[in-house]
Design a protein around this motif. Structure first.
Motif, PDB file in Angstrom:
ATOM      1  N   GLU A  92      40.871  31.640  23.952  1.00  0.00           N
ATOM      2  CA  GLU A  92      41.872  32.534  23.339  1.00  0.00           C
ATOM      3  C   GLU A  92      42.119  33.751  24.225  1.00  0.00           C
ATOM      4  OE1 GLU A  92      41.124  33.606  19.306  1.00  0.00           O
ATOM      5  OE2 GLU A  92      40.797  31.544  18.640  1.00  0.00           O
ATOM      6  N   TRP A  93      41.037  34.307  24.758  1.00  0.00           N
ATOM      7  CA  TRP A  93      41.156  35.476  25.645  1.00  0.00           C
ATOM      8  C   TRP A  93      41.969  35.118  26.880  1.00  0.00           C
ATOM      9  CZ3 TRP A  93      40.407  37.032  30.563  1.00  0.00           C
ATOM     10  CH2 TRP A  93      40.348  38.410  30.815  1.00  0.00           C
ATOM     11  N   VAL A  94      41.690  33.944  27.463  1.00  0.00           N
ATOM     12  CA  VAL A  94      42.382  33.523  28.684  1.00  0.00           C
ATOM     13  C   VAL A  94      43.877  33.370  28.454  1.00  0.00           C
ATOM     14  CG1 VAL A  94      42.690  31.585  30.280  1.00  0.00           C
ATOM     15  CG2 VAL A  94      40.395  32.433  29.783  1.00  0.00           C
ATOM     16  N   LYS A  95      44.251  32.690  27.382  1.00  0.00           N
ATOM     17  CA  LYS A  95      45.687  32.479  27.137  1.00  0.00           C
ATOM     18  C   LYS A  95      46.401  33.815  26.933  1.00  0.00           C
ATOM     19  CE  LYS A  95      49.027  29.679  24.649  1.00  0.00           C
ATOM     20  NZ  LYS A  95      49.260  28.710  23.548  1.00  0.00           N
ATOM     21  N   LYS A  96      45.771  34.707  26.208  1.00  0.00           N
ATOM     22  CA  LYS A  96      46.348  36.032  25.984  1.00  0.00           C
ATOM     23  C   LYS A  96      46.490  36.778  27.307  1.00  0.00           C
ATOM     24  CE  LYS A  96      45.608  40.284  23.320  1.00  0.00           C
ATOM     25  NZ  LYS A  96      44.685  41.022  22.416  1.00  0.00           N
ATOM     26  N   GLY A 148      50.432  49.085  40.969  1.00  0.00           N
ATOM     27  CA  GLY A 148      50.949  48.467  39.749  1.00  0.00           C
ATOM     28  C   GLY A 148      51.092  46.959  39.811  1.00  0.00           C
ATOM     29  N   ILE A 149      50.675  46.344  40.924  1.00  0.00           N
ATOM     30  CA  ILE A 149      50.791  44.894  41.106  1.00  0.00           C
ATOM     31  C   ILE A 149      49.413  44.242  41.028  1.00  0.00           C
ATOM     32  CG2 ILE A 149      51.469  43.049  42.698  1.00  0.00           C
ATOM     33  CD1 ILE A 149      53.836  44.567  41.565  1.00  0.00           C
ATOM     34  N   LEU A 150      49.350  43.144  40.306  1.00  0.00           N
ATOM     35  CA  LEU A 150      48.125  42.359  40.201  1.00  0.00           C
ATOM     36  C   LEU A 150      48.233  41.165  41.149  1.00  0.00           C
ATOM     37  CD1 LEU A 150      45.405  41.724  38.765  1.00  0.00           C
ATOM     38  CD2 LEU A 150      46.728  40.460  37.056  1.00  0.00           C
ATOM     39  N   SER A 151      47.334  41.052  42.102  1.00  0.00           N
ATOM     40  CA  SER A 151      47.343  39.929  43.039  1.00  0.00           C
ATOM     41  C   SER A 151      47.278  38.602  42.286  1.00  0.00           C
ATOM     42  CB  SER A 151      46.144  40.045  43.986  1.00  0.00           C
ATOM     43  OG  SER A 151      45.824  38.801  44.554  1.00  0.00           O
ATOM     44  N   ARG A 152      48.056  37.649  42.740  1.00  0.00           N
ATOM     45  CA  ARG A 152      48.040  36.335  42.079  1.00  0.00           C
ATOM     46  C   ARG A 152      46.681  35.666  42.219  1.00  0.00           C
ATOM     47  NH1 ARG A 152      50.933  32.302  46.301  1.00  0.00           N
ATOM     48  NH2 ARG A 152      50.768  33.594  48.156  1.00  0.00           N
ATOM     49  N   TRP A 153      45.940  35.995  43.295  1.00  0.00           N
ATOM     50  CA  TRP A 153      44.615  35.406  43.480  1.00  0.00           C
ATOM     51  C   TRP A 153      43.614  36.010  42.502  1.00  0.00           C
ATOM     52  CZ3 TRP A 153      46.206  31.475  45.684  1.00  0.00           C
ATOM     53  CH2 TRP A 153      47.124  31.514  46.742  1.00  0.00           C
ATOM     54  N   THR A 154      43.700  37.328  42.298  1.00  0.00           N
ATOM     55  CA  THR A 154      42.828  37.961  41.298  1.00  0.00           C
ATOM     56  C   THR A 154      43.165  37.431  39.908  1.00  0.00           C
ATOM     57  OG1 THR A 154      42.682  39.967  42.649  1.00  0.00           O
ATOM     58  CG2 THR A 154      42.074  40.166  40.336  1.00  0.00           C
ATOM     59  N   TYR A 155      44.441  37.298  39.618  1.00  0.00           N
ATOM     60  CA  TYR A 155      44.929  36.734  38.349  1.00  0.00           C
ATOM     61  C   TYR A 155      44.289  35.359  38.116  1.00  0.00           C
ATOM     62  CZ  TYR A 155      48.704  35.156  35.083  1.00  0.00           C
ATOM     63  OH  TYR A 155      49.451  34.688  34.028  1.00  0.00           O
ATOM     64  N   SER A 156      44.346  34.490  39.126  1.00  0.00           N
ATOM     65  CA  SER A 156      43.775  33.146  39.006  1.00  0.00           C
ATOM     66  C   SER A 156      42.255  33.176  38.887  1.00  0.00           C
ATOM     67  CB  SER A 156      44.181  32.292  40.214  1.00  0.00           C
ATOM     68  OG  SER A 156      45.571  32.043  40.219  1.00  0.00           O
ATOM     69  N   ASN A 157      41.616  34.077  39.627  1.00  0.00           N
ATOM     70  CA  ASN A 157      40.154  34.172  39.561  1.00  0.00           C
ATOM     71  C   ASN A 157      39.679  34.614  38.182  1.00  0.00           C
ATOM     72  OD1 ASN A 157      39.893  33.389  42.221  1.00  0.00           O
ATOM     73  ND2 ASN A 157      39.719  35.477  43.015  1.00  0.00           N
ATOM     74  N   ILE A 158      40.414  35.542  37.577  1.00  0.00           N
ATOM     75  CA  ILE A 158      40.070  36.011  36.230  1.00  0.00           C
ATOM     76  C   ILE A 158      40.225  34.874  35.228  1.00  0.00           C
ATOM     77  CG2 ILE A 158      40.735  37.575  34.357  1.00  0.00           C
ATOM     78  CD1 ILE A 158      41.507  39.622  36.570  1.00  0.00           C
ATOM     79  N   VAL A 159      41.317  34.133  35.349  1.00  0.00           N
ATOM     80  CA  VAL A 159      41.541  32.984  34.466  1.00  0.00           C
ATOM     81  C   VAL A 159      40.418  31.966  34.620  1.00  0.00           C
ATOM     82  CG1 VAL A 159      43.027  30.971  34.051  1.00  0.00           C
ATOM     83  CG2 VAL A 159      44.042  33.247  34.340  1.00  0.00           C
ATOM     84  N   GLN A 160      40.053  31.659  35.869  1.00  0.00           N
ATOM     85  CA  GLN A 160      38.999  30.671  36.111  1.00  0.00           C
ATOM     86  C   GLN A 160      37.665  31.122  35.531  1.00  0.00           C
ATOM     87  OE1 GLN A 160      39.256  27.718  37.058  1.00  0.00           O
ATOM     88  NE2 GLN A 160      37.166  27.093  37.542  1.00  0.00           N
ATOM     89  N   ALA A 161      37.352  32.406  35.695  1.00  0.00           N
ATOM     90  CA  ALA A 161      36.096  32.927  35.146  1.00  0.00           C
ATOM     91  C   ALA A 161      36.082  32.793  33.625  1.00  0.00           C
ATOM     92  CB  ALA A 161      35.907  34.384  35.551  1.00  0.00           C
ATOM     93  N   GLY A 162      37.198  33.101  32.986  1.00  0.00           N
ATOM     94  CA  GLY A 162      37.288  32.990  31.534  1.00  0.00           C
ATOM     95  C   GLY A 162      37.193  31.551  31.057  1.00  0.00           C
ATOM     96  N   LEU A 163      37.838  30.629  31.778  1.00  0.00           N
ATOM     97  CA  LEU A 163      37.780  29.218  31.397  1.00  0.00           C
ATOM     98  C   LEU A 163      36.367  28.667  31.526  1.00  0.00           C
ATOM     99  CD1 LEU A 163      41.073  27.843  33.026  1.00  0.00           C
ATOM    100  CD2 LEU A 163      40.638  28.269  30.594  1.00  0.00           C
ATOM    101  N   LEU A 164      35.669  29.074  32.568  1.00  0.00           N
ATOM    102  CA  LEU A 164      34.287  28.615  32.747  1.00  0.00           C
ATOM    103  C   LEU A 164      33.374  29.117  31.633  1.00  0.00           C
ATOM    104  CD1 LEU A 164      33.953  29.001  36.612  1.00  0.00           C
ATOM    105  CD2 LEU A 164      33.817  26.858  35.337  1.00  0.00           C
ATOM    106  N   GLN A 165      33.756  30.243  31.042  1.00  0.00           N
ATOM    107  CA  GLN A 165      32.995  30.776  29.907  1.00  0.00           C
ATOM    108  C   GLN A 165      33.524  30.256  28.565  1.00  0.00           C
ATOM    109  OE1 GLN A 165      30.375  31.815  31.901  1.00  0.00           O
ATOM    110  NE2 GLN A 165      30.059  33.054  30.091  1.00  0.00           N
ATOM    111  N   LYS A 166      34.551  29.399  28.647  1.00  0.00           N
ATOM    112  CA  LYS A 166      35.180  28.819  27.452  1.00  0.00           C
ATOM    113  C   LYS A 166      35.764  29.887  26.522  1.00  0.00           C
ATOM    114  CE  LYS A 166      32.141  24.782  27.627  1.00  0.00           C
ATOM    115  NZ  LYS A 166      33.094  24.016  28.446  1.00  0.00           N
ATOM    116  N   GLU A 167      36.229  30.994  27.119  1.00  0.00           N
ATOM    117  CA  GLU A 167      36.881  32.066  26.363  1.00  0.00           C
ATOM    118  C   GLU A 167      38.380  31.774  26.293  1.00  0.00           C
ATOM    119  OE1 GLU A 167      35.629  34.642  24.849  1.00  0.00           O
ATOM    120  OE2 GLU A 167      33.555  34.700  25.534  1.00  0.00           O
TER     121      GLU A 167
END
Length: 255
Positions: A109-113, A88-107
């Motif tokens: 609204e999705w990233v902030k949500k 039930g825990i999301l690693s902070r590194w996975t959390y950051s990696n997902i955010v970075q991937a979304g930002l690089l795709q300029k997504e």
């Protein structure tokens, strides 16, 4: 045997990780994965998604920037089947990696949500630092520097990677806003911080390299084309260099 989904997926995963230059095995892996997800346990799916994402990260590190679209697609699909959660825990590194991937795709609204909706899944000890850091990255990428700066300044006492990541983003903003005194002060404090740290391994040299190059960029004479070319060559030749693409863009702007 490749008609068997389990054999096919692990076969293509092995082939993809064995040869990072060949995209066909990765694409077959992704196709089989999305088609047959329901046939695997969450634990198995976690391993398969990790293999696919590792392929993408290796491609990215080799300079294949178009692979980030595939990475982001895998992250979004994996979120839907909970493969990134551990008890039930999301690693902070996975959390950051997902955010970075979304930002690089300029997504954006999705990233902030994603940042806001997944706060409670983060380890409590690192929750505030992770959220502040990733929100700051979001605000930086969307040009809201006034929103980003206060969040980054709160990260001073967080772990090394968030602390240095925050300093790098602040340095970029100071440079872009021509706040040279603030940039100079930040570079000096970052270098002092790194020299005082005894056990950092190769990370010390990696972080020292970006602040050293930032100092050169800050002080360079834009009319000295030879010096600019030498700095550009130094940036290109430095293998482990955070924000290499950004640094190259800044040198090109001075030409």
């Amino acid at each position: 045997l490749l008609k068997n989904p389990a054999i096919a997926i692990y076969y293509y995963a092995y082939k993809a990780l064995s040869d990072n230059e060949d995209m066909s095995n990765f694409l077959n892996l992704k196709k089989q994965l999305f088609k047959n997800e329901a046939k695997f346990s969450t634990t198995e799916l976690s391993d398969i998604y990790l293999a696919a994402i590792n392929f993408c990260i290796k491609r990215w590190n080799k300079g294949y920037r178009d692979i980030m679209g595939e990475t982001f697609e895998l992250y979004k699909a994996g979120i839907n089947v909970d493969v990134f959660l551990d008890n039930g825990i999301l690693s902070r590194w996975t959390y950051s990696n997902i955010v970075q991937a979304g930002l690089l795709q300029k997504e954006y609204e999705w990233v902030k949500k994603f940042i806001i909706e997944n706060v409670k899944l983060l380890p409590e000890k690192h929750r505030e630092g992770s959220v502040n850091f990733n929100l700051a990255k979001y605000y930086y990428d969307t040009g809201s520097y006034e929103e980003a700066m206060p969040l980054l300044q709160k990260i001073e006492n967080d772990d090394l990677f968030h602390t240095m990541g925050a300093k790098i983003i602040l340095a970029k903003m100071y440079y872009e806003c021509s706040e040279i005194e603030s940039l100079d002060s930040l570079i000096k404090s970052a270098q002092t911080f790194l020299y005082r740290k005894k056990v950092l391994g190769y990370h010390k040299e990696v972080y020292l390299s970006i602040f050293g190059i930032l100092k050169k960029l800050m002080n360079i004479n834009p009319h000295d084309k030879t010096a600019l070319k030498q700095l550009e060559n130094e940036i290109s030749a430095t293998k482990q260099l955070p924000e290499k693409d950004w640094l190259l863009v800044q040198t090109q702007k001075l030409r």
